[in-house]
Design an enzyme around this catalytic site. Structure first.
Site, mmCIF file in Angstrom:
data_model
loop_
_atom_site.group_PDB
_atom_site.id
_atom_site.type_symbol
_atom_site.label_atom_id
_atom_site.label_comp_id
_atom_site.label_asym_id
_atom_site.label_seq_id
_atom_site.Cartn_x
_atom_site.Cartn_y
_atom_site.Cartn_z
ATOM 1 C CD GLU A 22 -2.726 -1.340 2.487
ATOM 2 O OE1 GLU A 22 -2.562 -0.517 3.409
ATOM 3 O OE2 GLU A 22 -3.595 -2.231 2.533
ATOM 4 C CG ASN A 82 -0.214 -7.031 -1.339
ATOM 5 O OD1 ASN A 82 -0.858 -7.676 -2.168
ATOM 6 N ND2 ASN A 82 -0.569 -6.953 -0.060
ATOM 7 C CG HIS A 117 -9.261 -6.198 1.286
ATOM 8 N ND1 HIS A 117 -9.527 -7.302 2.060
ATOM 9 C CD2 HIS A 117 -7.939 -5.949 1.430
ATOM 10 C CE1 HIS A 117 -8.418 -7.703 2.662
ATOM 11 N NE2 HIS A 117 -7.434 -6.901 2.280
ATOM 12 C CG ASP A 176 -12.165 -9.479 2.522
ATOM 13 O OD1 ASP A 176 -12.104 -8.506 1.745
ATOM 14 O OD2 ASP A 176 -11.724 -9.442 3.683
HETATM 15 C C1 XIL Z 1 -5.850 -6.542 8.535
HETATM 16 C C2 XIL Z 1 -6.032 -7.737 9.463
HETATM 17 O O1 XIL Z 1 -6.898 -8.657 8.841
HETATM 18 C C3 XIL Z 1 -6.585 -7.306 10.788
HETATM 19 O O2 XIL Z 1 -6.557 -8.393 11.707
HETATM 20 C C4 XIL Z 1 -5.769 -6.142 11.364
HETATM 21 O O3 XIL Z 1 -6.395 -5.672 12.555
HETATM 22 C C5 XIL Z 1 -5.657 -5.022 10.363
HETATM 23 O O4 XIL Z 1 -5.107 -5.528 9.152
HETATM 24 N N1 XIL Z 1 -4.587 -4.761 3.895
HETATM 25 C C6 XIL Z 1 -3.559 -5.534 4.343
HETATM 26 C C7 XIL Z 1 -3.773 -6.454 5.499
HETATM 27 O O5 XIL Z 1 -2.480 -5.543 3.737
HETATM 28 O O6 XIL Z 1 -2.607 -6.633 6.250
HETATM 29 C C8 XIL Z 1 -4.895 -5.981 6.388
HETATM 30 O O7 XIL Z 1 -5.129 -6.973 7.383
HETATM 31 C C9 XIL Z 1 -6.130 -5.705 5.566
HETATM 32 C C10 XIL Z 1 -5.867 -4.639 4.546
#
Ligand code: XIL
Length: 381
Positions: free
Chosen positions: A184, A226, A262, A293
């Site tokens: 990110e 990523n 996501h 997800d």
């Molecule tokens: C999320 C986890 O699922 C949670 O448990 C945590 O509290 C916050 O992070 N992008 C990412 C992941 O790269 O690492 C994140 O995971 C979700 C968004």
């Protein structure tokens, strides 16, 4: 009957059983010649995601622990939930530590590393024939206070990042298939994210250094960029493409580009994802789906409607189809497999039901959409 119960009834009736494999058909490079060998007593194949998947595609999930779980009324899921661990072992052949390799967990004090929780995942993966995706090394979030609030000179900060990468990547040398080196790092408009302490203090050139240090520490690990919000073309994808080209021109050991994916049913299915991945494939990079997800606005009952579940299944399938359509997309990971432990309700209030299984591991239509799509790609049926 509620949608959940409908799904449970379907599950009870069909469990994990699928009719026997059809004769192999000529087809794409992803197809092999035979169907699954193992059958159960009634002559049905017991098919999981990892068995259904074409041989050149890893099917992964996040292994739940740390992060939002710390504030939940249960112990760290990966460490204690045996039914959870059985599904994790059975269904997947790739795992990503959800939080256990992030700075705040693995490097909680300046001179203290805490490898235990991540080591347990790597050991589990080895025992179950799974590869591991390392996550993550250069990120703006989930950094420890000592780092975020420390008063460091630029030289010190650079040395801290180098030491972290060399130590963590070195610790897992030979055991990580793919590392999300930079996570990110760009905003929606394609500019570097200034919340990232390393980018803000040291400039964007630090990204190339992070890749070089990681490569020195583990030359075999495939090193990835990523991010989320790269499922549709736009400024962010353009910027990543330009960055990838520049890094490759500078002989930086970048090997892959990943879409987290996501998704929310609020924004439509990512029907241009294959085209996006193809642009990075054309640069000679691997591509991957790393955190899929699909969340939705829950009705007042908290239970999704059958229609919502169908829409969700379509989104999951769209993302898998995109990966299957791109030759170098060899890794497809969902961000947790059960709603029981999903991060979604914690981070997106009023949305939920984002994973492919209910709290009790009952399979949703999205699960079957993935499995059937994998089987079709593998055996041409
Ligand atoms: C999320 C986890 O699922 C949670 O448990 C945590 O509290 C916050 O992070 N992008 C990412 C992941 O790269 O690492 C994140 O995971 C979700 C968004």
């Amino acid at each position: 009957m509620s949608a959940h119960r409908v799904a449970m009834a379907v599950l009870a009736a069909s469990a994990l059983l699928l009719p026997g494999a059809q004769p192999a058909q000529a087809g794409t490079a992803r197809q092999s010649t035979t169907g699954p060998a193992a059958t159960d007593r009634s002559g049905y194949h017991v098919l999981t995601l990892r068995r259904a998947a074409p041989r050149d595609l890893r099917i992964g999930t996040a292994a739940a622990g740390g992060g939002h779980h710390v504030d939940q009324p249960y112990p760290d899921p990966f460490t204690y939930d045996e039914p959870y661990r059985r599904v994790l072992a059975h269904e997947f052949n790739s795992v990503s530590p959800e939080n256990q390799m992030k700075w705040e967990f693995i490097h909680p004090e300046r001179h203290t590393y805490n490898f235990g929780p991540a080591d347990a995942i790597v050991k589990f993966a080895r025992r179950h024939g799974q590869v591991v995706r390392g996550h993550t090394l250069l990120w703006h979030s989930q950094n420890p206070a000592w780092l975020q609030e420390g008063q460091f000179t630029k030289d010190e900060l650079r040395a801290i990042l180098k030491e972290h990468i060399v130590t963590v990547v070195g610790h897992y040398r030979g055991k990580i298939q793919q590392w999300d080196v930079a996570n990110e790092i760009l905003n929606e408009n394609g500019e570097y994210r200034q919340e990232n302490i390393f980018i803000r203090e040291l400039g964007p050139g630090i990204v190339a250094d992070a890749f070089r240090w990681a490569h020195q520490a583990d030359p075999k690990a495939q090193l990835f960029l990523n991010d989320y919000g790269v499922e549709w073309p736009g400024a962010k994808v353009d910027a990543y493409e330009a960055l990838a080209k520049q890094l490759l021109a500078d002989r930086v050991p970048l090997r892959g580009f990943a879409s987290q994916a996501h998704l929310s049913t609020r924004y439509g299915a990512p029907d241009q994802l294959a085209a996006v991945l193809q642009r990075f494939d054309a640069l000679g990079l691997h591509t991957a789906i790393t955190e899929l997800d699909v969340r939705m606005d829950l009705p007042e009952s908290g239970v999704p409607t059958a229609e919502q579940l169908q829409t969700q299944a379509t989104y999951y399938k769209t993302v898998l189809d995109a990966c299957l359509a791109v030759a170098g997309c060899n890794s497809f990971t969902i961000w947790g497999f059960t709603d029981k432990y999903s991060w979604v309700p914690v981070f997106f209030p009023s949305e939920g039901a984002a994973t492919v299984m209910w709290d009790d591991f009952g399979r949703k239509p999205a699960y079957y959409a993935l499995r059937n799509t994998l089987a079709a790609a593998h055996w041409g049926r």
